[in-house]
Design a protein around this motif. Structure first.
Motif, mmCIF file in Angstrom:
data_model
loop_
_atom_site.group_PDB
_atom_site.id
_atom_site.type_symbol
_atom_site.label_atom_id
_atom_site.label_comp_id
_atom_site.label_asym_id
_atom_site.label_seq_id
_atom_site.Cartn_x
_atom_site.Cartn_y
_atom_site.Cartn_z
ATOM 1 N N THR A 162 0.818 -1.221 0.000
ATOM 2 C CA THR A 162 0.000 0.000 0.000
ATOM 3 C C THR A 162 0.850 1.268 0.000
ATOM 4 N N SER A 163 2.154 1.115 0.209
ATOM 5 C CA SER A 163 3.040 2.285 0.257
ATOM 6 C C SER A 163 3.844 2.474 -1.020
ATOM 7 N N ILE A 164 3.757 1.519 -1.936
ATOM 8 C CA ILE A 164 4.573 1.575 -3.149
ATOM 9 C C ILE A 164 3.789 2.244 -4.279
ATOM 10 N N GLU A 165 4.377 3.282 -4.841
ATOM 11 C CA GLU A 165 3.722 4.047 -5.906
ATOM 12 C C GLU A 165 3.847 3.357 -7.254
ATOM 13 N N ARG A 166 5.033 2.806 -7.534
ATOM 14 C CA ARG A 166 5.256 2.124 -8.800
ATOM 15 C C ARG A 166 6.456 1.198 -8.669
ATOM 16 N N VAL A 167 6.530 0.233 -9.581
ATOM 17 C CA VAL A 167 7.688 -0.652 -9.672
ATOM 18 C C VAL A 167 8.284 -0.485 -11.062
ATOM 19 N N VAL A 168 9.600 -0.382 -11.141
ATOM 20 C CA VAL A 168 10.287 -0.178 -12.415
ATOM 21 C C VAL A 168 11.276 -1.317 -12.643
ATOM 22 N N PHE A 169 11.123 -2.008 -13.768
ATOM 23 C CA PHE A 169 12.086 -3.011 -14.199
ATOM 24 C C PHE A 169 12.944 -2.406 -15.301
ATOM 25 N N LEU A 170 14.251 -2.419 -15.124
ATOM 26 C CA LEU A 170 15.168 -1.917 -16.149
ATOM 27 C C LEU A 170 15.848 -3.102 -16.810
ATOM 28 N N ILE A 246 -0.389 -2.165 -8.070
ATOM 29 C CA ILE A 246 0.784 -1.321 -8.264
ATOM 30 C C ILE A 246 1.149 -1.302 -9.747
ATOM 31 N N PRO A 247 1.162 -0.124 -10.394
ATOM 32 C CA PRO A 247 1.576 -0.076 -11.800
ATOM 33 C C PRO A 247 3.053 -0.413 -11.945
ATOM 34 N N VAL A 248 3.374 -1.128 -13.023
ATOM 35 C CA VAL A 248 4.741 -1.581 -13.275
ATOM 36 C C VAL A 248 5.203 -1.062 -14.622
ATOM 37 N N ILE A 249 6.431 -0.592 -14.675
ATOM 38 C CA ILE A 249 7.019 -0.112 -15.925
ATOM 39 C C ILE A 249 8.228 -0.975 -16.268
ATOM 40 N N ILE A 250 8.271 -1.451 -17.495
ATOM 41 C CA ILE A 250 9.445 -2.147 -18.017
ATOM 42 C C ILE A 250 10.055 -1.271 -19.096
ATOM 43 N N THR A 251 11.300 -0.855 -18.913
ATOM 44 C CA THR A 251 11.934 0.018 -19.888
ATOM 45 C C THR A 251 13.432 -0.226 -19.912
ATOM 46 N N GLN A 252 14.122 0.478 -20.787
ATOM 47 C CA GLN A 252 15.538 0.205 -21.041
ATOM 48 C C GLN A 252 16.442 0.944 -20.061
ATOM 49 N N CYS A 253 17.376 0.209 -19.514
ATOM 50 C CA CYS A 253 18.328 0.785 -18.570
ATOM 51 C C CYS A 253 19.171 1.859 -19.261
ATOM 52 N N GLY A 254 19.388 2.980 -18.592
ATOM 53 C CA GLY A 254 20.218 4.044 -19.135
ATOM 54 C C GLY A 254 19.515 4.972 -20.095
ATOM 55 N N SER A 255 18.214 4.759 -20.327
ATOM 56 C CA SER A 255 17.466 5.584 -21.277
ATOM 57 C C SER A 255 16.790 6.755 -20.568
ATOM 58 N N VAL A 256 16.306 7.704 -21.380
ATOM 59 C CA VAL A 256 15.521 8.806 -20.833
ATOM 60 C C VAL A 256 14.277 8.268 -20.139
ATOM 61 N N SER A 257 13.693 7.225 -20.719
ATOM 62 C CA SER A 257 12.497 6.628 -20.123
ATOM 63 C C SER A 257 12.784 6.056 -18.745
ATOM 64 N N ALA A 258 13.969 5.483 -18.573
ATOM 65 C CA ALA A 258 14.338 4.942 -17.272
ATOM 66 C C ALA A 258 14.385 6.053 -16.230
ATOM 67 N N GLU A 259 14.970 7.175 -16.610
ATOM 68 C CA GLU A 259 15.029 8.315 -15.694
ATOM 69 C C GLU A 259 13.623 8.828 -15.382
ATOM 70 N N GLN A 260 12.779 8.919 -16.409
ATOM 71 C CA GLN A 260 11.401 9.357 -16.203
ATOM 72 C C GLN A 260 10.657 8.413 -15.268
ATOM 73 N N ALA A 261 10.848 7.126 -15.473
ATOM 74 C CA ALA A 261 10.143 6.135 -14.661
ATOM 75 C C ALA A 261 10.535 6.230 -13.199
ATOM 76 N N VAL A 262 11.837 6.391 -12.942
ATOM 77 C CA VAL A 262 12.309 6.460 -11.561
ATOM 78 C C VAL A 262 11.877 7.769 -10.903
ATOM 79 N N LYS A 263 11.934 8.869 -11.670
ATOM 80 C CA LYS A 263 11.579 10.171 -11.108
ATOM 81 C C LYS A 263 10.080 10.430 -11.105
ATOM 82 N N GLY A 264 9.337 9.660 -11.928
ATOM 83 C CA GLY A 264 7.887 9.831 -11.933
ATOM 84 C C GLY A 264 7.396 10.923 -12.841
ATOM 85 N N GLY A 265 8.116 11.224 -13.923
ATOM 86 C CA GLY A 265 7.668 12.239 -14.858
ATOM 87 C C GLY A 265 6.412 11.808 -15.601
ATOM 88 N N MET A 266 5.577 12.770 -15.993
ATOM 89 C CA MET A 266 4.308 12.464 -16.650
ATOM 90 C C MET A 266 4.336 12.975 -18.087
#
Length: 287
Positions: A162-170, A246-266
């Motif tokens: 209940t405390s996790i906003e999102r999970v990111v797989f790189l 919990i929404p999950v994002i799978i994206t490429q390590c080292g990419s702009v998308s990875a940074e967005q996913a970790v920082k939570g950009g919309m």
């Protein structure tokens, strides 16, 4: 933030050499033990300690890099350091709960926990030739508790979910595709969203820009030494995390998308208003 990393080349080579693999169910006395004997057990224990020695070096390197960048981080080694946490990652004996408590303790103190994929025990088996049931003759088995499985059991635990906003797989590709992009580079289309039925667990692709007929590709690792399943295992873990909301994002390590996913950009997207990345795949519960 909680960081979980796999073993990669630090652990998979020795794991494969000694016959260690991932498990998705608790050990059972009904498992086929015809090929399991004391020699096999000793070999597995050698593989366990050598794999753990190697992956702990990687964990130390990751934590050292974070410290150099001014991040207060602490390594948490799962299996042998957490009582009752076996290689399949079940909570039958409370091992996962103890791990989660250690993570929460770090987070409460403002420290980022860094957990690594690990080698651990996978139950004990009776020597089939021992008629006296001598406990000293029980044979220990071992296996791999991979990073993807760790993410799943940590994120879905009742004390954390209940405390996790999102999970990111790189990973090494931009997300989940309609076909393997490393084999069908001109035909593979990136799937932007996968919806999970909360009851049946069935998946639905929510995009109209390809002719995939609902097919997706999460091919296993292309590395011969990988014993934990690659992207296919990530997708399975992601679906199970999404089931708890919990929404999950799978994206490429080292990419702009990875940074967005970790920082939570919309950013804006065609099928919904809250994709978190410019590329990648988001997996969420079907509303």
């Amino acid at each position: 933030m909680i960081i979980v990393h796999g073993a990669g080349s630090f652990g998979h080579h020795s794991a494969k050499a000694y016959g260690l693999r991932g498990h998705d169910h608790p050990p059972s006395d009904t498992d086929d033990l015809r090929a399991f004997n004391q020699d096999h057990s000793r070999k597995m224990m050698s593989g366990l300690v050598k794999t753990r020695h190697s992956v702990k070096k990687l964990n130390s390197a990751v934590v050292s890099h974070l410290l150099d960048e001014g991040v207060n981080a602490v390594g948490i080694s799962p299996c042998m350091n957490i009582p009752n946490l076996l290689a399949h990652g079940g909570d039958e004996k409370g091992g996962v709960t103890i791990l989660v408590q250690a993570i929460l303790q770090s987070l409460t103190a403002g420290i980022i926990p860094v957990i690594h994929g690990d080698a651990g025990l996978y139950g004990y088996y009776k020597d089939q030739y021992d008629k006296l049931d001598d406990p000293c003759k029980k044979m220990a088995s071992a296996g791999i508790l991979g990073g993807d499985r760790l993410v799943e059991i940590i994120a879905s635990h009742k004390d954390l979910c209940t405390s996790i906003e999102r999970v990111v797989f790189l990973t090494d590709v931009k997300g989940v595709y309609t076909k393997d992009p490393k084999v069908y580079a001109n035909e593979a289309v990136l799937v932007r969203e996968i919806l999970v039925d909360p009851i049946t667990g069935s998946l639905k692709i929510d995009h109209d820009d390809d002719d995939s007929n609902g097919n997706i590709s999460a091919s296993g690792s292309t590395h011969d030494h990988d014993v934990t399943g690659g992207l296919e295992t990530k997708l399975d873990a992601a679906v199970n995390v999404a089931k708890v909301g919990i929404p999950v994002i799978i994206t490429q390590c080292g990419s702009v998308s990875a940074e967005q996913a970790v920082k939570g950009g919309m950013i804006q997207c065609t099928s919904c208003n809250d994709y978190l990345t410019s590329e990648g795949t988001i997996i969420r519960i079907k509303q």
